[in-house]
Design a protein around this motif. Sequence first.
Motif, PDB file in Angstrom:
ATOM      1  N   ARG A  13     -51.758  14.010 -38.701  1.00  0.00           N
ATOM      2  CA  ARG A  13     -53.185  13.691 -38.569  1.00  0.00           C
ATOM      3  C   ARG A  13     -54.040  14.953 -38.641  1.00  0.00           C
ATOM      4  O   ARG A  13     -55.152  14.930 -39.177  1.00  0.00           O
ATOM      5  CB  ARG A  13     -53.435  12.948 -37.262  1.00  0.00           C
ATOM      6  CG  ARG A  13     -52.724  11.597 -37.198  1.00  0.00           C
ATOM      7  CD  ARG A  13     -53.201  10.754 -36.047  1.00  0.00           C
ATOM      8  NE  ARG A  13     -52.512   9.466 -35.999  1.00  0.00           N
ATOM      9  CZ  ARG A  13     -52.934   8.405 -35.335  1.00  0.00           C
ATOM     10  NH1 ARG A  13     -54.062   8.496 -34.610  1.00  0.00           N
ATOM     11  NH2 ARG A  13     -52.271   7.270 -35.344  1.00  0.00           N
ATOM     12  N   ILE A  14     -53.534  16.057 -38.126  1.00  0.00           N
ATOM     13  CA  ILE A  14     -54.257  17.326 -38.218  1.00  0.00           C
ATOM     14  C   ILE A  14     -54.324  17.794 -39.671  1.00  0.00           C
ATOM     15  O   ILE A  14     -55.365  18.255 -40.149  1.00  0.00           O
ATOM     16  CB  ILE A  14     -53.588  18.376 -37.326  1.00  0.00           C
ATOM     17  CG1 ILE A  14     -53.933  18.103 -35.853  1.00  0.00           C
ATOM     18  CG2 ILE A  14     -54.012  19.792 -37.721  1.00  0.00           C
ATOM     19  CD1 ILE A  14     -53.231  19.002 -34.886  1.00  0.00           C
ATOM     20  N   ALA A  15     -53.199  17.676 -40.377  1.00  0.00           N
ATOM     21  CA  ALA A  15     -53.193  18.084 -41.786  1.00  0.00           C
ATOM     22  C   ALA A  15     -54.144  17.233 -42.611  1.00  0.00           C
ATOM     23  O   ALA A  15     -54.800  17.718 -43.531  1.00  0.00           O
ATOM     24  CB  ALA A  15     -51.772  17.998 -42.341  1.00  0.00           C
ATOM     25  N   GLU A  16     -54.221  15.950 -42.291  1.00  0.00           N
ATOM     26  CA  GLU A  16     -55.112  15.056 -43.041  1.00  0.00           C
ATOM     27  C   GLU A  16     -56.578  15.389 -42.756  1.00  0.00           C
ATOM     28  O   GLU A  16     -57.424  15.332 -43.657  1.00  0.00           O
ATOM     29  CB  GLU A  16     -54.820  13.606 -42.678  1.00  0.00           C
ATOM     30  CG  GLU A  16     -55.497  12.591 -43.591  1.00  0.00           C
ATOM     31  CD  GLU A  16     -55.011  11.186 -43.334  1.00  0.00           C
ATOM     32  OE1 GLU A  16     -55.085  10.358 -44.247  1.00  0.00           O
ATOM     33  OE2 GLU A  16     -54.552  10.908 -42.202  1.00  0.00           O
ATOM     34  N   ALA A  17     -56.895  15.766 -41.512  1.00  0.00           N
ATOM     35  CA  ALA A  17     -58.266  16.144 -41.177  1.00  0.00           C
ATOM     36  C   ALA A  17     -58.626  17.493 -41.789  1.00  0.00           C
ATOM     37  O   ALA A  17     -59.764  17.717 -42.224  1.00  0.00           O
ATOM     38  CB  ALA A  17     -58.437  16.189 -39.663  1.00  0.00           C
ATOM     39  N   GLY A  18     -57.666  18.424 -41.836  1.00  0.00           N
ATOM     40  CA  GLY A  18     -57.879  19.700 -42.501  1.00  0.00           C
ATOM     41  C   GLY A  18     -58.890  20.607 -41.842  1.00  0.00           C
ATOM     42  O   GLY A  18     -59.636  21.293 -42.551  1.00  0.00           O
ATOM     43  N   CYS A  19     -58.933  20.656 -40.529  1.00  0.00           N
ATOM     44  CA  CYS A  19     -59.916  21.525 -39.871  1.00  0.00           C
ATOM     45  C   CYS A  19     -59.283  22.349 -38.743  1.00  0.00           C
ATOM     46  O   CYS A  19     -59.998  22.849 -37.877  1.00  0.00           O
ATOM     47  CB  CYS A  19     -61.079  20.700 -39.336  1.00  0.00           C
ATOM     48  SG  CYS A  19     -60.618  19.392 -38.196  1.00  0.00           S
ATOM     49  N   VAL A  20     -57.969  22.489 -38.720  1.00  0.00           N
ATOM     50  CA  VAL A  20     -57.286  23.303 -37.704  1.00  0.00           C
ATOM     51  C   VAL A  20     -56.361  24.282 -38.408  1.00  0.00           C
ATOM     52  O   VAL A  20     -55.592  23.898 -39.286  1.00  0.00           O
ATOM     53  CB  VAL A  20     -56.481  22.430 -36.719  1.00  0.00           C
ATOM     54  CG1 VAL A  20     -55.744  23.310 -35.713  1.00  0.00           C
ATOM     55  CG2 VAL A  20     -57.376  21.440 -36.003  1.00  0.00           C
ATOM     56  N   GLU A  21     -56.477  25.544 -38.031  1.00  0.00           N
ATOM     57  CA  GLU A  21     -55.534  26.562 -38.505  1.00  0.00           C
ATOM     58  C   GLU A  21     -54.478  26.738 -37.430  1.00  0.00           C
ATOM     59  O   GLU A  21     -54.787  27.107 -36.299  1.00  0.00           O
ATOM     60  CB  GLU A  21     -56.262  27.874 -38.765  1.00  0.00           C
ATOM     61  CG  GLU A  21     -55.335  29.007 -39.189  1.00  0.00           C
ATOM     62  CD  GLU A  21     -56.063  30.327 -39.337  1.00  0.00           C
ATOM     63  OE1 GLU A  21     -55.739  31.275 -38.578  1.00  0.00           O
ATOM     64  OE2 GLU A  21     -56.966  30.407 -40.187  1.00  0.00           O
ATOM     65  N   ILE A  22     -53.226  26.475 -37.769  1.00  0.00           N
ATOM     66  CA  ILE A  22     -52.134  26.518 -36.798  1.00  0.00           C
ATOM     67  C   ILE A  22     -51.367  27.821 -36.954  1.00  0.00           C
ATOM     68  O   ILE A  22     -51.009  28.211 -38.072  1.00  0.00           O
ATOM     69  CB  ILE A  22     -51.197  25.309 -36.979  1.00  0.00           C
ATOM     70  CG1 ILE A  22     -51.950  24.009 -36.684  1.00  0.00           C
ATOM     71  CG2 ILE A  22     -49.966  25.428 -36.097  1.00  0.00           C
ATOM     72  CD1 ILE A  22     -51.136  22.764 -36.885  1.00  0.00           C
ATOM     73  N   ASP A  23     -51.132  28.494 -35.826  1.00  0.00           N
ATOM     74  CA  ASP A  23     -50.358  29.734 -35.857  1.00  0.00           C
ATOM     75  C   ASP A  23     -48.918  29.427 -36.235  1.00  0.00           C
ATOM     76  O   ASP A  23     -48.300  28.494 -35.702  1.00  0.00           O
ATOM     77  CB  ASP A  23     -50.377  30.411 -34.483  1.00  0.00           C
ATOM     78  CG  ASP A  23     -51.781  30.833 -34.081  1.00  0.00           C
ATOM     79  OD1 ASP A  23     -52.669  30.836 -34.946  1.00  0.00           O
ATOM     80  OD2 ASP A  23     -51.975  31.141 -32.879  1.00  0.00           O
ATOM     81  N   LEU A  24     -48.377  30.248 -37.136  1.00  0.00           N
ATOM     82  CA  LEU A  24     -46.975  30.113 -37.515  1.00  0.00           C
ATOM     83  C   LEU A  24     -46.134  31.044 -36.667  1.00  0.00           C
ATOM     84  O   LEU A  24     -46.621  32.045 -36.122  1.00  0.00           O
ATOM     85  CB  LEU A  24     -46.786  30.438 -38.993  1.00  0.00           C
ATOM     86  CG  LEU A  24     -47.549  29.521 -39.960  1.00  0.00           C
ATOM     87  CD1 LEU A  24     -47.308  29.969 -41.395  1.00  0.00           C
ATOM     88  CD2 LEU A  24     -47.119  28.073 -39.788  1.00  0.00           C
ATOM     89  N   ALA A  25     -44.841  30.732 -36.563  1.00  0.00           N
ATOM     90  CA  ALA A  25     -43.940  31.534 -35.738  1.00  0.00           C
ATOM     91  C   ALA A  25     -43.840  32.940 -36.301  1.00  0.00           C
ATOM     92  O   ALA A  25     -43.672  33.133 -37.507  1.00  0.00           O
ATOM     93  CB  ALA A  25     -42.559  30.886 -35.685  1.00  0.00           C
ATOM     94  N   GLY A  26     -43.967  33.929 -35.433  1.00  0.00           N
ATOM     95  CA  GLY A  26     -43.934  35.311 -35.891  1.00  0.00           C
ATOM     96  C   GLY A  26     -42.573  35.747 -36.393  1.00  0.00           C
ATOM     97  O   GLY A  26     -42.456  36.634 -37.222  1.00  0.00           O
ATOM     98  N   ASP A  27     -41.486  35.125 -35.896  1.00  0.00           N
ATOM     99  CA  ASP A  27     -40.154  35.548 -36.316  1.00  0.00           C
ATOM    100  C   ASP A  27     -39.600  34.658 -37.405  1.00  0.00           C
ATOM    101  O   ASP A  27     -38.457  34.799 -37.807  1.00  0.00           O
ATOM    102  CB  ASP A  27     -39.197  35.542 -35.123  1.00  0.00           C
ATOM    103  CG  ASP A  27     -39.140  34.167 -34.440  1.00  0.00           C
ATOM    104  OD1 ASP A  27     -39.958  33.305 -34.813  1.00  0.00           O
ATOM    105  OD2 ASP A  27     -38.281  33.996 -33.560  1.00  0.00           O
ATOM    106  N   GLY A  28     -40.431  33.714 -37.905  1.00  0.00           N
ATOM    107  CA  GLY A  28     -39.969  32.879 -39.003  1.00  0.00           C
ATOM    108  C   GLY A  28     -40.093  33.621 -40.304  1.00  0.00           C
ATOM    109  O   GLY A  28     -40.659  34.683 -40.426  1.00  0.00           O
TER     110      GLY A  28
END
Length: 490
Positions: free
Chosen positions: A19-34
């Motif tokens: 639902r967040i991806a569909e709304a497209g208004c949140v930047e999600i932090d990615l894992a630093g060690d990924g």
Amino acid sequence: MRRVAVVAPEQALRESLVRIAEAGCVEIDLAGDGGPDVRGPAATRLRRLRSEPVRPVLSGVRPDLDALEREGRTDLLAGEAQVEERLGGAVRHGAVAALAGWCPETEVGPTAARIAGAGGALVPLRTPRGVDPPTLLTGAEPASPADGATSVRRSFTPLVTTYGTVPYADLDPTMAAGVVYVVMFGLMFGDAGHGLLLVALALLLRAGRPRRTAALRPLWPFVAGAGLAATLAGVAYGEFFGPTGVLPVLWLEPLEEPMRLLASAVELGAVLLALAYAAGIVNRWREGGPSAALYATTGIAGAALYLGLAVLAGYVWLGRPAYGVAGALIALAGLALAGTGLYATTAGGPGGAVQIGVQLFDVVVRIGSNVVSFARLAAFGLTHAALGAIVWDGATALAGRGPAGAVAAVLVLLLGNALAFSLEALVAGVQALRLEFYELFSRLFEGEGRPFRPWRLPVEHLTAAPVREAGPSAPREAVGHGGPVREEEP
């Protein structure tokens, strides 16, 4: 911009992310060690299938990855790989998982309501110390056709983003930068006929014609503004496809009064530099507080030096001793403040003093060169007028030589104006951009921010088909237009 956390029970986290991806208004932090070597099941299958880049798509329900691989649905696998990447960066405590990110202030409430239906929550957090939020310029988001003000702002946004990302604490210069650009362009491209052609081109872009230029459609207000500015300047110059006499001269004729045009261009540049210093003071204050604004060469210190030199120029021009004394005192105060600020960045000692002297000399020279640089507004305005005069003189010389001469005159007028239009539009556009970037933006910005990059993916909502009967504990398979989807029996 607000720091937020996406919190949900483990089993509801994927649907919340969809639902967040569909709304497209949140930047999600990615894992630093990924990294690229950390791959989930979807990413592994995608690597086996993908031969070229695909546009990721999300499935509204959890898909059967084996079925997607059999069908070659690399788009859905790519979307699921992005979900896996974010799920891998979640912080888990018992049955609850959470992800941190950024969301525009105005979108926090609607986004929270959107994911609440999936069992998740969007929790506002306090901004961490020493971390600047990402920048989202007003107007950078898509605008509706009916929203005229946002459309204009959006068309001006590339002027700023081409230079760099505005730091989050700084003023948003989009509208001011756009207005200044079109004014400078109009002064250099001052011809009412050519300006009206630009307005007509803008209307074609707005209508989506020709189709191959559809990607440029959002820029039509920018092109229209440049055309309108050129038209008004042409009316002031009395230029309509050259000095044709169609329009009277309302202000000045460039080729007859070049020095007056040159003085007006430099005066306009001086005013624009003063406004840039004012905006720079505000930005330095918002970035680092009063001390940063006071000692910066793009803050109060630089503005005082600029003002002092301007008053000294008034003394040279008018010959009044009071101007000379006042200008010298103000300029010395600006130099003292700037030198104090620069000294703090050196290692001290004689070497530091030499470094400060060189830097202060450079600041003074740059102020003078920047003011004089605006003379190009007059220089290229004169060039445009000269080209128009050459074309018009050639056409009128041929017009009196019989029918063949009349035809040749029309051809010269058309081809000459086409050449002048193309050449001068390019030159004026580049020169206006150069003045904006080097003379003005260099005083507004001392650093660069980070652009806001929300996670946005289209979602494919699969339509369930009749399912085959199965045992009470066996999974059943629903087939939709996106491929088979595994659903567990309740």
